[in-house]
Design a protein around this motif. Sequence first.
Motif, PDB file in Angstrom:
ATOM      1  N   THR A  97       0.804  -1.221   0.000  1.00  0.00           N
ATOM      2  CA  THR A  97       0.000   0.000   0.000  1.00  0.00           C
ATOM      3  C   THR A  97       0.835   1.268   0.000  1.00  0.00           C
ATOM      4  N   TYR A  98       2.140   1.171   0.250  1.00  0.00           N
ATOM      5  CA  TYR A  98       3.004   2.337   0.384  1.00  0.00           C
ATOM      6  C   TYR A  98       2.625   3.201   1.582  1.00  0.00           C
ATOM      7  N   LYS A  99       1.814   2.657   2.477  1.00  0.00           N
ATOM      8  CA  LYS A  99       1.446   3.352   3.707  1.00  0.00           C
ATOM      9  C   LYS A  99       2.118   2.620   4.858  1.00  0.00           C
ATOM     10  N   TYR A 100       2.893   3.346   5.623  1.00  0.00           N
ATOM     11  CA  TYR A 100       3.616   2.750   6.728  1.00  0.00           C
ATOM     12  C   TYR A 100       2.998   3.152   8.061  1.00  0.00           C
ATOM     13  N   ILE A 101       2.866   2.181   8.943  1.00  0.00           N
ATOM     14  CA  ILE A 101       2.393   2.419  10.295  1.00  0.00           C
ATOM     15  C   ILE A 101       3.605   2.297  11.214  1.00  0.00           C
ATOM     16  N   PHE A 102       3.841   3.364  11.978  1.00  0.00           N
ATOM     17  CA  PHE A 102       4.998   3.402  12.855  1.00  0.00           C
ATOM     18  C   PHE A 102       4.630   2.969  14.267  1.00  0.00           C
TER      19      PHE A 102
ATOM     20  N   ILE B  46      -0.575  10.847   7.179  1.00  0.00           N
ATOM     21  CA  ILE B  46      -1.635  11.794   6.821  1.00  0.00           C
ATOM     22  C   ILE B  46      -2.236  11.413   5.477  1.00  0.00           C
ATOM     23  N   PHE B  47      -1.431  11.462   4.439  1.00  0.00           N
ATOM     24  CA  PHE B  47      -1.872  11.045   3.107  1.00  0.00           C
ATOM     25  C   PHE B  47      -0.677  10.870   2.181  1.00  0.00           C
ATOM     26  N   GLN B  48      -0.978  10.323   1.002  1.00  0.00           N
ATOM     27  CA  GLN B  48       0.044  10.020   0.010  1.00  0.00           C
ATOM     28  C   GLN B  48      -0.409  10.535  -1.350  1.00  0.00           C
ATOM     29  N   ARG B  57      -5.228   7.897   2.449  1.00  0.00           N
ATOM     30  CA  ARG B  57      -5.390   8.900   3.481  1.00  0.00           C
ATOM     31  C   ARG B  57      -5.465   8.223   4.829  1.00  0.00           C
ATOM     32  N   GLY B  58      -4.829   8.825   5.799  1.00  0.00           N
ATOM     33  CA  GLY B  58      -4.930   8.343   7.163  1.00  0.00           C
ATOM     34  C   GLY B  58      -6.114   8.976   7.864  1.00  0.00           C
ATOM     35  N   ASN B  59      -6.162   8.832   9.163  1.00  0.00           N
ATOM     36  CA  ASN B  59      -7.304   9.292   9.937  1.00  0.00           C
ATOM     37  C   ASN B  59      -7.137  10.759  10.332  1.00  0.00           C
ATOM     38  N   PHE B  60      -7.178  11.622   9.359  1.00  0.00           N
ATOM     39  CA  PHE B  60      -7.045  13.060   9.582  1.00  0.00           C
ATOM     40  C   PHE B  60      -8.248  13.779   8.968  1.00  0.00           C
ATOM     41  N   ASP B  62     -10.681  16.753   7.197  1.00  0.00           N
ATOM     42  CA  ASP B  62     -10.594  17.433   5.904  1.00  0.00           C
ATOM     43  C   ASP B  62      -9.837  18.755   5.977  1.00  0.00           C
ATOM     44  N   ARG B  63      -9.586  19.236   7.180  1.00  0.00           N
ATOM     45  CA  ARG B  63      -8.774  20.456   7.315  1.00  0.00           C
ATOM     46  C   ARG B  63      -7.369  20.252   6.737  1.00  0.00           C
ATOM     47  N   PHE B  64      -6.983  18.992   6.661  1.00  0.00           N
ATOM     48  CA  PHE B  64      -5.681  18.647   6.089  1.00  0.00           C
ATOM     49  C   PHE B  64      -5.887  18.302   4.615  1.00  0.00           C
ATOM     50  N   SER B  65      -5.215  19.026   3.762  1.00  0.00           N
ATOM     51  CA  SER B  65      -5.321  18.756   2.339  1.00  0.00           C
ATOM     52  C   SER B  65      -3.938  18.907   1.713  1.00  0.00           C
ATOM     53  N   GLY B  66      -3.827  18.440   0.491  1.00  0.00           N
ATOM     54  CA  GLY B  66      -2.518  18.490  -0.135  1.00  0.00           C
ATOM     55  C   GLY B  66      -2.595  18.640  -1.627  1.00  0.00           C
TER      56      GLY B  66
END
Lengths: 112, 115
Positions: A97-102, B46-48, B57-60, B62-66
Amino acid sequence: GESVGLHLPTLSVQEGDNSIINCAYSNSASDYFIWYKQESGKGPQFIIDIRSNMDKRQGQRVTVLLNKTVKHLSLQIAATQPGDSAVYFCAENFAGTYKYIFGTGTRLKVLA
Amino acid sequence: DAGVTQSPTHLIKTRGQQVTLRCSPKSGHDTVSWYQQALGQGPQFIFQYYEEEERQRGNFPDRFSGHQFPNYSSELNVNALLLGDSALYLCASILRVGQGVQGYTFGSGTRLTVV
């Protein structure tokens, strides 16, 4: 620089001794794992990685062990040096997934 | 070979303001992820961005955008800043195309303080 981990678990070792840092990962479906080193004021720096089809991998002075049965990862540092003082994080990757959990991190302090 | 570069290195903002952080990936990398690292904790995803689109997207909120630009550089925007947004924001890059999973290269981060 700024401290990256004021309240992290701390491992103190004597210079020249071996260090073992442990990590419990969260997802049994994770198939790729990395150890990162983070010095004060810097971003995480790649140390060593291991894929889930292996249980041991060696680098220069470092060895990573993977136990998938208990979802446990360890980093062994041989002949610990003052320059090894830092915060160490394990990170897991979910199946490409290219998502890493630290993980939460461990501070290593090397005593002279 | 330049690694991941982030700007600014430090920033102080007031609650309610908006902030934009910038990242240039390592030369040859095409994928950028952003992480938030609170003091004493591990980085939180946060996101990729890949091919100029948000891919995960992680658990953030909508205030966080990119955004990702054609040259692969990226921006992280945070609106309506809260005190809890104070953290080290890390940018990480990787070459995604045809390389499989591998470790990210991280920048040194932007230290954001919200007062």
